[in-house]
Design a protein around this motif. Structure first.
Motif, PDB file in Angstrom:
ATOM      1  N   GLU A 123       0.829  -1.210   0.000  1.00  0.00           N
ATOM      2  CA  GLU A 123       0.000   0.000   0.000  1.00  0.00           C
ATOM      3  C   GLU A 123       0.861   1.257   0.000  1.00  0.00           C
ATOM      4  O   GLU A 123       0.512   2.248  -0.646  1.00  0.00           O
ATOM      5  CB  GLU A 123      -0.954   0.006   1.195  1.00  0.00           C
ATOM      6  CG  GLU A 123      -2.101  -0.955   1.060  1.00  0.00           C
ATOM      7  CD  GLU A 123      -3.064  -0.900   2.234  1.00  0.00           C
ATOM      8  OE1 GLU A 123      -2.802  -0.195   3.240  1.00  0.00           O
ATOM      9  OE2 GLU A 123      -4.118  -1.571   2.151  1.00  0.00           O
ATOM     10  N   ILE A 124       1.988   1.233   0.707  1.00  0.00           N
ATOM     11  CA  ILE A 124       2.901   2.388   0.722  1.00  0.00           C
ATOM     12  C   ILE A 124       3.442   2.621  -0.684  1.00  0.00           C
ATOM     13  O   ILE A 124       3.450   3.757  -1.177  1.00  0.00           O
ATOM     14  CB  ILE A 124       4.047   2.184   1.731  1.00  0.00           C
ATOM     15  CG1 ILE A 124       3.506   2.225   3.155  1.00  0.00           C
ATOM     16  CG2 ILE A 124       5.135   3.241   1.535  1.00  0.00           C
ATOM     17  CD1 ILE A 124       4.512   1.836   4.214  1.00  0.00           C
ATOM     18  N   ARG A 125       3.892   1.565  -1.336  1.00  0.00           N
ATOM     19  CA  ARG A 125       4.412   1.703  -2.704  1.00  0.00           C
ATOM     20  C   ARG A 125       3.352   2.237  -3.657  1.00  0.00           C
ATOM     21  O   ARG A 125       3.619   3.091  -4.502  1.00  0.00           O
ATOM     22  CB  ARG A 125       4.937   0.353  -3.197  1.00  0.00           C
ATOM     23  CG  ARG A 125       6.226  -0.067  -2.545  1.00  0.00           C
ATOM     24  CD  ARG A 125       6.765  -1.373  -3.153  1.00  0.00           C
ATOM     25  NE  ARG A 125       7.836  -1.881  -2.325  1.00  0.00           N
ATOM     26  CZ  ARG A 125       7.734  -2.924  -1.498  1.00  0.00           C
ATOM     27  NH1 ARG A 125       6.611  -3.615  -1.421  1.00  0.00           N
ATOM     28  NH2 ARG A 125       8.764  -3.297  -0.764  1.00  0.00           N
ATOM     29  N   SER A 126       2.150   1.732  -3.521  1.00  0.00           N
ATOM     30  CA  SER A 126       1.054   2.173  -4.376  1.00  0.00           C
ATOM     31  C   SER A 126       0.738   3.652  -4.139  1.00  0.00           C
ATOM     32  O   SER A 126       0.567   4.423  -5.092  1.00  0.00           O
ATOM     33  CB  SER A 126      -0.188   1.323  -4.120  1.00  0.00           C
ATOM     34  OG  SER A 126      -1.268   1.767  -4.893  1.00  0.00           O
ATOM     35  N   ALA A 127       0.660   4.056  -2.880  1.00  0.00           N
ATOM     36  CA  ALA A 127       0.377   5.457  -2.548  1.00  0.00           C
ATOM     37  C   ALA A 127       1.468   6.370  -3.104  1.00  0.00           C
ATOM     38  O   ALA A 127       1.184   7.415  -3.690  1.00  0.00           O
ATOM     39  CB  ALA A 127       0.250   5.641  -1.034  1.00  0.00           C
ATOM     40  N   LYS A 128       2.713   5.962  -2.944  1.00  0.00           N
ATOM     41  CA  LYS A 128       3.834   6.738  -3.462  1.00  0.00           C
ATOM     42  C   LYS A 128       3.741   6.844  -4.982  1.00  0.00           C
ATOM     43  O   LYS A 128       3.909   7.928  -5.552  1.00  0.00           O
ATOM     44  CB  LYS A 128       5.158   6.106  -3.041  1.00  0.00           C
ATOM     45  CG  LYS A 128       6.364   6.886  -3.508  1.00  0.00           C
ATOM     46  CD  LYS A 128       7.658   6.219  -3.078  1.00  0.00           C
ATOM     47  CE  LYS A 128       8.856   6.971  -3.637  1.00  0.00           C
ATOM     48  NZ  LYS A 128      10.093   6.278  -3.399  1.00  0.00           N
ATOM     49  N   GLY A 129       3.473   5.734  -5.637  1.00  0.00           N
ATOM     50  CA  GLY A 129       3.365   5.719  -7.098  1.00  0.00           C
ATOM     51  C   GLY A 129       2.219   6.564  -7.618  1.00  0.00           C
ATOM     52  O   GLY A 129       2.281   7.093  -8.720  1.00  0.00           O
ATOM     53  N   ASP A 130       1.160   6.706  -6.807  1.00  0.00           N
ATOM     54  CA  ASP A 130       0.000   7.508  -7.198  1.00  0.00           C
ATOM     55  C   ASP A 130       0.126   8.971  -6.769  1.00  0.00           C
ATOM     56  O   ASP A 130      -0.815   9.730  -6.925  1.00  0.00           O
ATOM     57  CB  ASP A 130      -1.278   6.923  -6.610  1.00  0.00           C
ATOM     58  CG  ASP A 130      -1.825   5.770  -7.435  1.00  0.00           C
ATOM     59  OD1 ASP A 130      -1.438   5.640  -8.615  1.00  0.00           O
ATOM     60  OD2 ASP A 130      -2.658   5.008  -6.896  1.00  0.00           O
ATOM     61  N   GLY A 131       1.273   9.330  -6.179  1.00  0.00           N
ATOM     62  CA  GLY A 131       1.512  10.747  -5.887  1.00  0.00           C
ATOM     63  C   GLY A 131       1.154  11.230  -4.501  1.00  0.00           C
ATOM     64  O   GLY A 131       0.991  12.440  -4.293  1.00  0.00           O
ATOM     65  N   ALA A 132       1.050  10.330  -3.520  1.00  0.00           N
ATOM     66  CA  ALA A 132       0.784  10.787  -2.146  1.00  0.00           C
ATOM     67  C   ALA A 132       1.971  11.614  -1.650  1.00  0.00           C
ATOM     68  O   ALA A 132       3.118  11.326  -1.965  1.00  0.00           O
ATOM     69  CB  ALA A 132       0.574   9.592  -1.226  1.00  0.00           C
ATOM     70  N   ASP A 133       1.666  12.645  -0.881  1.00  0.00           N
ATOM     71  CA  ASP A 133       2.732  13.462  -0.279  1.00  0.00           C
ATOM     72  C   ASP A 133       3.357  12.765   0.926  1.00  0.00           C
ATOM     73  O   ASP A 133       4.525  12.948   1.204  1.00  0.00           O
ATOM     74  CB  ASP A 133       2.169  14.822   0.143  1.00  0.00           C
ATOM     75  CG  ASP A 133       1.757  15.640  -1.061  1.00  0.00           C
ATOM     76  OD1 ASP A 133       2.610  15.886  -1.938  1.00  0.00           O
ATOM     77  OD2 ASP A 133       0.580  16.030  -1.134  1.00  0.00           O
ATOM     78  N   PHE A 134       2.534  11.996   1.635  1.00  0.00           N
ATOM     79  CA  PHE A 134       3.024  11.231   2.769  1.00  0.00           C
ATOM     80  C   PHE A 134       2.035  10.131   3.088  1.00  0.00           C
ATOM     81  O   PHE A 134       0.916  10.130   2.582  1.00  0.00           O
ATOM     82  CB  PHE A 134       3.242  12.122   4.012  1.00  0.00           C
ATOM     83  CG  PHE A 134       1.985  12.700   4.595  1.00  0.00           C
ATOM     84  CD1 PHE A 134       1.296  12.031   5.588  1.00  0.00           C
ATOM     85  CD2 PHE A 134       1.478  13.915   4.143  1.00  0.00           C
ATOM     86  CE1 PHE A 134       0.123  12.556   6.123  1.00  0.00           C
ATOM     87  CE2 PHE A 134       0.328  14.445   4.664  1.00  0.00           C
ATOM     88  CZ  PHE A 134      -0.349  13.756   5.667  1.00  0.00           C
ATOM     89  N   VAL A 135       2.472   9.171   3.887  1.00  0.00           N
ATOM     90  CA  VAL A 135       1.584   8.108   4.347  1.00  0.00           C
ATOM     91  C   VAL A 135       1.592   8.086   5.864  1.00  0.00           C
ATOM     92  O   VAL A 135       2.543   8.494   6.504  1.00  0.00           O
ATOM     93  CB  VAL A 135       1.991   6.706   3.803  1.00  0.00           C
ATOM     94  CG1 VAL A 135       1.960   6.689   2.287  1.00  0.00           C
ATOM     95  CG2 VAL A 135       3.330   6.270   4.333  1.00  0.00           C
ATOM     96  N   VAL A 136       0.484   7.605   6.384  1.00  0.00           N
ATOM     97  CA  VAL A 136       0.369   7.308   7.813  1.00  0.00           C
ATOM     98  C   VAL A 136       0.287   5.798   7.878  1.00  0.00           C
ATOM     99  O   VAL A 136      -0.588   5.189   7.256  1.00  0.00           O
ATOM    100  CB  VAL A 136      -0.893   7.972   8.417  1.00  0.00           C
ATOM    101  CG1 VAL A 136      -1.072   7.554   9.870  1.00  0.00           C
ATOM    102  CG2 VAL A 136      -0.800   9.486   8.287  1.00  0.00           C
ATOM    103  N   PHE A 137       1.230   5.188   8.585  1.00  0.00           N
ATOM    104  CA  PHE A 137       1.319   3.741   8.630  1.00  0.00           C
ATOM    105  C   PHE A 137       0.768   3.232   9.946  1.00  0.00           C
ATOM    106  O   PHE A 137       1.129   3.711  11.008  1.00  0.00           O
ATOM    107  CB  PHE A 137       2.771   3.296   8.459  1.00  0.00           C
ATOM    108  CG  PHE A 137       2.933   1.813   8.286  1.00  0.00           C
ATOM    109  CD1 PHE A 137       2.627   1.204   7.082  1.00  0.00           C
ATOM    110  CD2 PHE A 137       3.376   1.026   9.333  1.00  0.00           C
ATOM    111  CE1 PHE A 137       2.757  -0.160   6.907  1.00  0.00           C
ATOM    112  CE2 PHE A 137       3.508  -0.342   9.179  1.00  0.00           C
ATOM    113  CZ  PHE A 137       3.199  -0.938   7.970  1.00  0.00           C
ATOM    114  N   GLY A 138      -0.151   2.270   9.856  1.00  0.00           N
ATOM    115  CA  GLY A 138      -0.717   1.729  11.074  1.00  0.00           C
ATOM    116  C   GLY A 138      -1.140   0.299  10.903  1.00  0.00           C
ATOM    117  O   GLY A 138      -1.215  -0.226   9.840  1.00  0.00           O
TER     118      GLY A 138
END
Length: 138
Positions: A123-138
């Protein structure tokens, strides 16, 4: 390495009393968090109708003016655009950051902040690839 951010997530159900009191307490706490240097405030009040959420978000945006805190609306790009929030926080499985950016761009907002909740490395890789500025991991 990216730096850590201070992140405040609202939950008015943590306050007692009636709805009007809970709402005011949420606004006061969020403003205090902003004054204390919190980087992002995520308005996460899933049980509110769109109209109620927009009203609360508008009041919160007003209270945060003059602070460096950035207001993110949970999942509701339409509400974020309507109240002039800095961006959105997208739950896992919601629309992609790329889709959210299209909505902001269509509204004339060029650089929204988009955070994404992630629960796995994929999910982190996908969010990054789709242009997220940051992720919250939980």
């Amino acid at each position: 390495m990216a730096g850590l951010l201070l992140y405040y997530i609202t939950d008015r159900s943590q306050f007692s009393d009636d709805e009007a009191s809970r709402r005011e307490q949420l606004l006061q706490r969020a403003a205090s968090a902003a004054d204390a240097g919190v980087d992002y405030i995520q308005l996460r009040e899933k049980d509110l109708s769109g109209r109620e959420l927009e009203s609360l978000a508008g009041d919160l945006a007003q209270r945060l003016r003059g602070t460096s805190a950035k207001l993110l609306i949970n999942s509701r790009v339409d509400v974020a655009v309507a109240v002039g929030a800095h961006g959105v926080h997208l739950p896992s499985g919601d629309i992609s950051p790329k889709e959210a950016r299209r909505v902001f761009r269509h509204a004339g907002i060029a650089a929204p902040v988009i955070g994404v909740s992630c629960h796995s490395l994929e999910e982190i890789r996908s969010a990054k690839g789709d242009g997220a500025d940051f992720v919250v991991f939980g």
